[in-house]
Design a protein around this motif. Structure first.
Motif, short mmCIF file in Angstrom:
data_model
loop_
_atom_site.label_atom_id
_atom_site.label_comp_id
_atom_site.label_asym_id
_atom_site.label_seq_id
_atom_site.Cartn_x
_atom_site.Cartn_y
_atom_site.Cartn_z
N GLN A 39 -10.57 -1.54 -4.79
CA GLN A 39 -10.84 -0.35 -5.59
C GLN A 39 -11.77 -0.72 -6.74
O GLN A 39 -11.42 -1.57 -7.57
CB GLN A 39 -9.55 0.26 -6.13
CG GLN A 39 -9.76 1.59 -6.82
CD GLN A 39 -8.47 2.34 -7.06
OE1 GLN A 39 -7.38 1.76 -7.04
NE2 GLN A 39 -8.56 3.64 -7.26
N LYS A 43 -13.74 4.71 -8.47
CA LYS A 43 -13.81 5.01 -7.03
C LYS A 43 -12.42 4.96 -6.42
O LYS A 43 -11.49 4.38 -6.98
CB LYS A 43 -14.73 4.02 -6.33
CG LYS A 43 -16.18 4.12 -6.74
CD LYS A 43 -17.06 3.23 -5.88
CE LYS A 43 -18.53 3.38 -6.25
NZ LYS A 43 -19.40 2.53 -5.38
N GLU A 44 -12.31 5.56 -5.24
CA GLU A 44 -11.04 5.52 -4.54
C GLU A 44 -10.86 4.16 -3.86
O GLU A 44 -11.82 3.45 -3.56
CB GLU A 44 -11.00 6.63 -3.48
CG GLU A 44 -10.97 8.02 -4.08
CD GLU A 44 -10.76 9.09 -3.01
OE1 GLU A 44 -10.57 10.26 -3.39
OE2 GLU A 44 -10.79 8.76 -1.82
N ARG A 45 -9.61 3.85 -3.61
CA ARG A 45 -9.31 2.63 -2.87
C ARG A 45 -9.90 2.73 -1.47
O ARG A 45 -9.84 3.79 -0.84
CB ARG A 45 -7.80 2.45 -2.79
CG ARG A 45 -7.34 1.18 -2.09
CD ARG A 45 -5.83 1.16 -2.05
NE ARG A 45 -5.30 2.26 -1.27
CZ ARG A 45 -4.03 2.66 -1.30
NH1 ARG A 45 -3.18 2.08 -2.12
NH2 ARG A 45 -3.62 3.67 -0.55
N GLU A 46 -10.44 1.61 -0.99
CA GLU A 46 -11.03 1.63 0.34
C GLU A 46 -10.58 0.43 1.16
O GLU A 46 -10.26 -0.65 0.63
CB GLU A 46 -12.57 1.64 0.26
CG GLU A 46 -13.18 0.40 -0.34
CD GLU A 46 -14.71 0.43 -0.27
OE1 GLU A 46 -15.28 1.37 0.31
OE2 GLU A 46 -15.33 -0.51 -0.80
N ARG A 112 -2.19 4.40 3.66
CA ARG A 112 -0.88 5.05 3.67
C ARG A 112 0.06 4.44 4.71
O ARG A 112 1.25 4.73 4.72
CB ARG A 112 -1.02 6.54 3.89
CG ARG A 112 -1.62 6.94 5.23
CD ARG A 112 -1.67 8.47 5.34
NE ARG A 112 -2.20 8.91 6.61
CZ ARG A 112 -3.48 9.18 6.81
NH1 ARG A 112 -4.34 9.05 5.83
NH2 ARG A 112 -3.89 9.60 7.99
#
Length: 127
Positions: A39, A43-46, A112
């Motif tokens: 992350q 920004k979003e976690r990728e 997730r």
């Protein structure tokens, strides 16, 4: 329950290399598929890379293919991320994660799906 501790982050110049390690504390490490995520600020976690329970299957984000290699050592309860040819855009906090699975070969690329996460290690690549 797994506790995950990442290490190996730091400051490196563009084109340099780093090797991240993730140590797991549980007794059932071999029952977990493992993954690395990152992350960057704002920004979003990728997803970065994943490896199956057995180690025989791996997967990578397109942005790191050919530069990063994920591996694991079930005898040492550890997973690694070897990073070469680092770029400034690789700068982020890197997290390892564990997903309990019955199956030995699949890899998992969605955050997730992972039940356990480490606290992260900072990787900074200067230009």
């Amino acid at each position: 329950q797994e506790q995950l501790v990442e290490s190996g982050g730091g400051l490196v110049q563009a084109g340099g290399s780093l090797r991240l390690s993730c140590a797991a504390s549980g007794r059932t490490f071999s029952t977990y598929a493992m993954g690395w995520f990152r992350q960057a600020p704002g920004k979003e976690r990728e997803f970065v890379a994943a490896i199956s329970r057995s180690g025989g299957g791996t997967g990578y984000a397109d942005s790191v293919k050919g530069r990063f290699t994920i591996s694991r050592d079930n005898a040492k309860n550890a997973v690694y991320l070897q990073m070469i040819s680092l770029k400034p855009e690789d700068t982020a906090v890197y997290y390892c994660a564990a997903h309990s699975t019955y199956y030995s070969t699949p890899v998992f690329a969605r955050g997730r799906e992972y039940e356990y996460w480490g606290q992260g290690t900072q990787v900074t690549v200067s230009s």
